[in-house]
Scaffold this active site. Structure first.
Site, PDB file in Angstrom:
ATOM      1  N   TYR A 281      11.244   8.991   1.186  1.00 56.52           N
ATOM      2  CA  TYR A 281      11.004   8.062  -0.004  1.00 56.52           C
ATOM      3  C   TYR A 281      11.644   8.421  -1.326  1.00 56.52           C
ATOM      4  O   TYR A 281      11.725   7.915  -2.066  1.00 56.52           O
ATOM      5  CB  TYR A 281       9.625   7.793  -0.183  1.00 56.52           C
ATOM      6  CG  TYR A 281       9.171   6.861   1.226  1.00 56.52           C
ATOM      7  CD1 TYR A 281       9.656   5.746   1.636  1.00 56.52           C
ATOM      8  CD2 TYR A 281       7.903   7.586   1.919  1.00 56.52           C
ATOM      9  CE1 TYR A 281       8.800   5.180   2.742  1.00 56.52           C
ATOM     10  CE2 TYR A 281       7.435   7.137   3.000  1.00 56.52           C
ATOM     11  CZ  TYR A 281       7.798   5.886   3.416  1.00 56.52           C
ATOM     12  OH  TYR A 281       7.404   5.341   4.469  1.00 56.52           O
TER      13      TYR A 281
ATOM     14  N   ARG B  53      13.446   4.061  12.314  1.00 55.13           N
ATOM     15  CA  ARG B  53      12.331   4.970  12.113  1.00 55.13           C
ATOM     16  C   ARG B  53      11.377   4.703  13.588  1.00 55.13           C
ATOM     17  O   ARG B  53      11.915   3.917  14.504  1.00 55.13           O
ATOM     18  CB  ARG B  53      11.368   4.736  10.863  1.00 55.13           C
ATOM     19  CG  ARG B  53      12.252   5.168   9.812  1.00 55.13           C
ATOM     20  CD  ARG B  53      11.733   5.173   8.431  1.00 55.13           C
ATOM     21  NE  ARG B  53      10.208   5.986   8.519  1.00 55.13           N
ATOM     22  CZ  ARG B  53       9.335   5.915   7.528  1.00 55.13           C
ATOM     23  NH1 ARG B  53       9.706   4.913   6.505  1.00 55.13           N
ATOM     24  NH2 ARG B  53       8.235   6.697   7.687  1.00 55.13           N
TER      25      ARG B  53
ATOM     26  N   ARG C  78       7.890   0.294  13.378  1.00 49.21           N
ATOM     27  CA  ARG C  78       8.132  -0.427  12.009  1.00 49.21           C
ATOM     28  C   ARG C  78       9.325  -1.256  12.269  1.00 49.21           C
ATOM     29  O   ARG C  78       9.875  -1.768  11.432  1.00 49.21           O
ATOM     30  CB  ARG C  78       8.791   0.902  11.153  1.00 49.21           C
ATOM     31  CG  ARG C  78       7.676   1.833  10.609  1.00 49.21           C
ATOM     32  CD  ARG C  78       8.108   2.851   9.751  1.00 49.21           C
ATOM     33  NE  ARG C  78       7.321   4.040   9.712  1.00 49.21           N
ATOM     34  CZ  ARG C  78       6.287   4.062   8.867  1.00 49.21           C
ATOM     35  NH1 ARG C  78       5.926   3.446   8.071  1.00 49.21           N
ATOM     36  NH2 ARG C  78       5.555   5.474   9.091  1.00 49.21           N
TER      37      ARG C  78
ATOM     38  N   HIS D  74       4.361  -4.745   9.038  1.00 46.60           N
ATOM     39  CA  HIS D  74       4.428  -4.607  10.148  1.00 46.60           C
ATOM     40  C   HIS D  74       3.003  -5.281  11.010  1.00 46.60           C
ATOM     41  O   HIS D  74       2.973  -5.091  12.270  1.00 46.60           O
ATOM     42  CB  HIS D  74       4.776  -3.348  10.685  1.00 46.60           C
ATOM     43  CG  HIS D  74       5.858  -2.470   9.946  1.00 46.60           C
ATOM     44  ND1 HIS D  74       6.906  -2.786   9.661  1.00 46.60           N
ATOM     45  CD2 HIS D  74       5.455  -1.402   8.843  1.00 46.60           C
ATOM     46  CE1 HIS D  74       7.573  -2.013   8.983  1.00 46.60           C
ATOM     47  NE2 HIS D  74       6.737  -0.920   8.532  1.00 46.60           N
TER      48      HIS D  74
ATOM     49  N   ASP E 293       2.166 -15.898   5.921  1.00 45.01           N
ATOM     50  CA  ASP E 293       1.651 -17.318   5.598  1.00 45.01           C
ATOM     51  C   ASP E 293       1.569 -17.385   4.137  1.00 45.01           C
ATOM     52  O   ASP E 293       1.853 -18.782   3.860  1.00 45.01           O
ATOM     53  CB  ASP E 293       0.247 -17.394   6.301  1.00 45.01           C
ATOM     54  CG  ASP E 293       0.211 -17.293   7.811  1.00 45.01           C
ATOM     55  OD1 ASP E 293       1.288 -17.615   8.261  1.00 45.01           O
ATOM     56  OD2 ASP E 293      -0.924 -17.271   8.403  1.00 45.01           O
TER      57      ASP E 293
ATOM     58  N   PRO F 294       0.868  -1.232   0.040  1.00 47.98           N
ATOM     59  CA  PRO F 294       0.086  -0.104   0.082  1.00 47.98           C
ATOM     60  C   PRO F 294       0.946   1.264  -0.010  1.00 47.98           C
ATOM     61  O   PRO F 294       1.916   1.315   0.645  1.00 47.98           O
ATOM     62  CB  PRO F 294      -0.840  -0.131   1.243  1.00 47.98           C
ATOM     63  CG  PRO F 294      -0.138  -1.283   2.068  1.00 47.98           C
ATOM     64  CD  PRO F 294       0.413  -2.202   1.021  1.00 47.98           C
ATOM     65  N   ASN F 295       0.249   2.238  -0.840  1.00 52.63           N
ATOM     66  CA  ASN F 295       0.897   3.743  -1.050  1.00 52.63           C
ATOM     67  C   ASN F 295       2.224   3.686  -1.765  1.00 52.63           C
ATOM     68  O   ASN F 295       2.511   4.796  -2.014  1.00 52.63           O
ATOM     69  CB  ASN F 295       1.088   4.318   0.532  1.00 52.63           C
ATOM     70  CG  ASN F 295      -0.259   4.391   1.187  1.00 52.63           C
ATOM     71  OD1 ASN F 295      -1.207   4.834   0.717  1.00 52.63           O
ATOM     72  ND2 ASN F 295      -0.342   3.881   2.446  1.00 52.63           N
TER      73      ASN F 295
ATOM     74  N   ASN G 244       8.253  -5.762  -1.343  1.00 51.23           N
ATOM     75  CA  ASN G 244       7.937  -4.570  -0.112  1.00 51.23           C
ATOM     76  C   ASN G 244       6.525  -4.494   0.291  1.00 51.23           C
ATOM     77  O   ASN G 244       5.895  -3.922  -0.542  1.00 51.23           O
ATOM     78  CB  ASN G 244       8.412  -3.235  -0.984  1.00 51.23           C
ATOM     79  CG  ASN G 244       8.412  -2.047   0.141  1.00 51.23           C
ATOM     80  OD1 ASN G 244       8.095  -2.187   1.303  1.00 51.23           O
ATOM     81  ND2 ASN G 244       8.879  -0.766  -0.165  1.00 51.23           N
TER      82      ASN G 244
ATOM     83  N   ALA H  53       3.291  -0.817   4.563  1.00 58.19           N
ATOM     84  CA  ALA H  53       2.894  -0.993   6.053  1.00 58.19           C
ATOM     85  C   ALA H  53       2.304  -2.558   6.366  1.00 58.19           C
ATOM     86  O   ALA H  53       2.320  -2.863   7.647  1.00 58.19           O
ATOM     87  CB  ALA H  53       1.640  -0.071   6.279  1.00 58.19           C
TER      88      ALA H  53
ATOM     89  N   ARG I 214       4.469  12.836  -2.005  1.00 58.30           N
ATOM     90  CA  ARG I 214       4.502  13.250  -0.727  1.00 58.30           C
ATOM     91  C   ARG I 214       5.689  12.611   0.054  1.00 58.30           C
ATOM     92  O   ARG I 214       6.063  11.335  -0.363  1.00 58.30           O
ATOM     93  CB  ARG I 214       3.335  13.440   0.024  1.00 58.30           C
ATOM     94  CG  ARG I 214       2.321  14.347  -0.657  1.00 58.30           C
ATOM     95  CD  ARG I 214       1.210  14.587   0.399  1.00 58.30           C
ATOM     96  NE  ARG I 214       1.556  14.970   1.796  1.00 58.30           N
ATOM     97  CZ  ARG I 214       0.778  15.367   2.746  1.00 58.30           C
ATOM     98  NH1 ARG I 214      -0.333  14.922   2.397  1.00 58.30           N
ATOM     99  NH2 ARG I 214       1.179  15.798   3.766  1.00 58.30           N
TER     100      ARG I 214
ATOM    101  N   HIS J 219      12.962  -2.812   1.669  1.00 59.28           N
ATOM    102  CA  HIS J 219      12.455  -1.248   2.380  1.00 59.28           C
ATOM    103  C   HIS J 219      13.060  -0.148   1.644  1.00 59.28           C
ATOM    104  O   HIS J 219      14.442  -0.074   1.663  1.00 59.28           O
ATOM    105  CB  HIS J 219      12.184  -1.196   3.577  1.00 59.28           C
ATOM    106  CG  HIS J 219      11.320  -2.319   4.163  1.00 59.28           C
ATOM    107  ND1 HIS J 219      10.160  -2.068   3.928  1.00 59.28           N
ATOM    108  CD2 HIS J 219      11.602  -3.553   4.732  1.00 59.28           C
ATOM    109  CE1 HIS J 219       9.620  -3.413   4.605  1.00 59.28           C
ATOM    110  NE2 HIS J 219      10.547  -3.977   5.148  1.00 59.28           N
ATOM    111  N   ILE J 220      12.585   0.759   1.031  1.00 58.75           N
ATOM    112  CA  ILE J 220      13.180   1.621   0.393  1.00 58.75           C
ATOM    113  C   ILE J 220      13.956   3.041   1.517  1.00 58.75           C
ATOM    114  O   ILE J 220      15.012   3.090   1.438  1.00 58.75           O
ATOM    115  CB  ILE J 220      12.134   2.850  -0.264  1.00 58.75           C
ATOM    116  CG1 ILE J 220      11.571   2.165  -1.547  1.00 58.75           C
ATOM    117  CG2 ILE J 220      12.913   4.165  -0.758  1.00 58.75           C
ATOM    118  CD1 ILE J 220      10.222   2.751  -1.975  1.00 58.75           C
ATOM    119  N   SER J 221      13.159   2.735   2.732  1.00 52.84           N
ATOM    120  CA  SER J 221      13.743   3.836   3.784  1.00 52.84           C
ATOM    121  C   SER J 221      14.553   2.629   4.847  1.00 52.84           C
ATOM    122  O   SER J 221      14.384   1.654   4.707  1.00 52.84           O
ATOM    123  CB  SER J 221      12.420   4.457   4.492  1.00 52.84           C
ATOM    124  OG  SER J 221      11.660   3.665   5.030  1.00 52.84           O
TER     125      SER J 221
ATOM    126  N   GLU K 208      12.986  -9.452   0.992  1.00 48.47           N
ATOM    127  CA  GLU K 208      12.427  -8.214   1.643  1.00 48.47           C
ATOM    128  C   GLU K 208      13.086  -6.966   1.374  1.00 48.47           C
ATOM    129  O   GLU K 208      14.107  -6.840   1.605  1.00 48.47           O
ATOM    130  CB  GLU K 208      12.059  -8.587   3.153  1.00 48.47           C
ATOM    131  CG  GLU K 208      11.223  -7.190   3.647  1.00 48.47           C
ATOM    132  CD  GLU K 208      11.295  -7.516   5.138  1.00 48.47           C
ATOM    133  OE1 GLU K 208      11.926  -8.410   5.760  1.00 48.47           O
ATOM    134  OE2 GLU K 208      10.529  -6.558   6.084  1.00 48.47           O
TER     135      GLU K 208
END
Ligand code: CA2
Length: 148
Positions: free
Chosen positions: A23, A107, A111, A80, A87, A10-11, A74, A77, A18, A100-102, A98
């Site tokens: 990001y 953080r 997270r 977490h 599963d 998501p997102n 990735n 959200a 933004r 993650h950009i950040s 896995e």
């Protein structure tokens, strides 16, 4: 040709719009173009899936079974929160990395947990878009030579 599926949660489709300080300024489309270019250099066939819906992500993971050699994921959200995604990853047992950009480790506390990590051979965080390239490199080595 080895088939890699890049899954984003998501997102991620809002990248570059933004929170550019976290990001970056590049968009989701830029990410796809970057991954395609890097996959071409590595001689990998790459496909993409992005959804804002947990169940749709589970469906995409299930559909990879028997068709895809490696997954770059990735879960955003859902990293977490989602036992369902963990599963599904365990159920298909396709080698996965896995991303993650950040740098999630620096953080918020919420997270710091990753459910999906348990089903992945490696986690790459804080390298921006390059993390996706690194994940494809790891998968190529792992699938062809069994090396991590
Ligand atoms: O660093 C990452 O790649 C994350 O997976 C990105 C997720 C976040 O929930 C994870 O903790 C770490 C967020 C996806 C993008 O969210 C945006 C929010 C605002 C504007 C643009 C994107």
């Amino acid at each position: 040709m080895m088939k890699i599926l890049v899954i984003n949660g998501p997102n991620i489709n809002m990248l570059g719009i933004r929170e550019k300080n976290i990001y970056g300024t590049e968009t989701y489309e830029d990410l796809l173009n970057y991954c395609k270019e890097e996959a071409d250099k590595l001689g990998l066939e790459v496909s993409f899936f992005q959804s804002n819906h947990e169940g749709a992500l589970v469906d995409a993971i299930q559909e990879a079974y028997g068709k895809i050699d490696g997954i770059v994921i990735n879960p955003a959200a859902y990293t977490h929160t989602s036992v369902a995604i963990l599963d599904a990853m365990k159920a298909v047992s396709v080698p996965a990395v896995e991303v993650h950009i950040s740098d999630v480790s620096s953080r918020e506390d919420f997270r710091q947990i990753s459910y999906v990590r348990q089903a992945c051979i490696k986690t790459i965080a804080g390298h921006g878009f390059a993390g996706y390239k690194e994940a494809m490199e790891v998968l190529k080595e792992y699938i062809t030579k069994g090396i991590l």
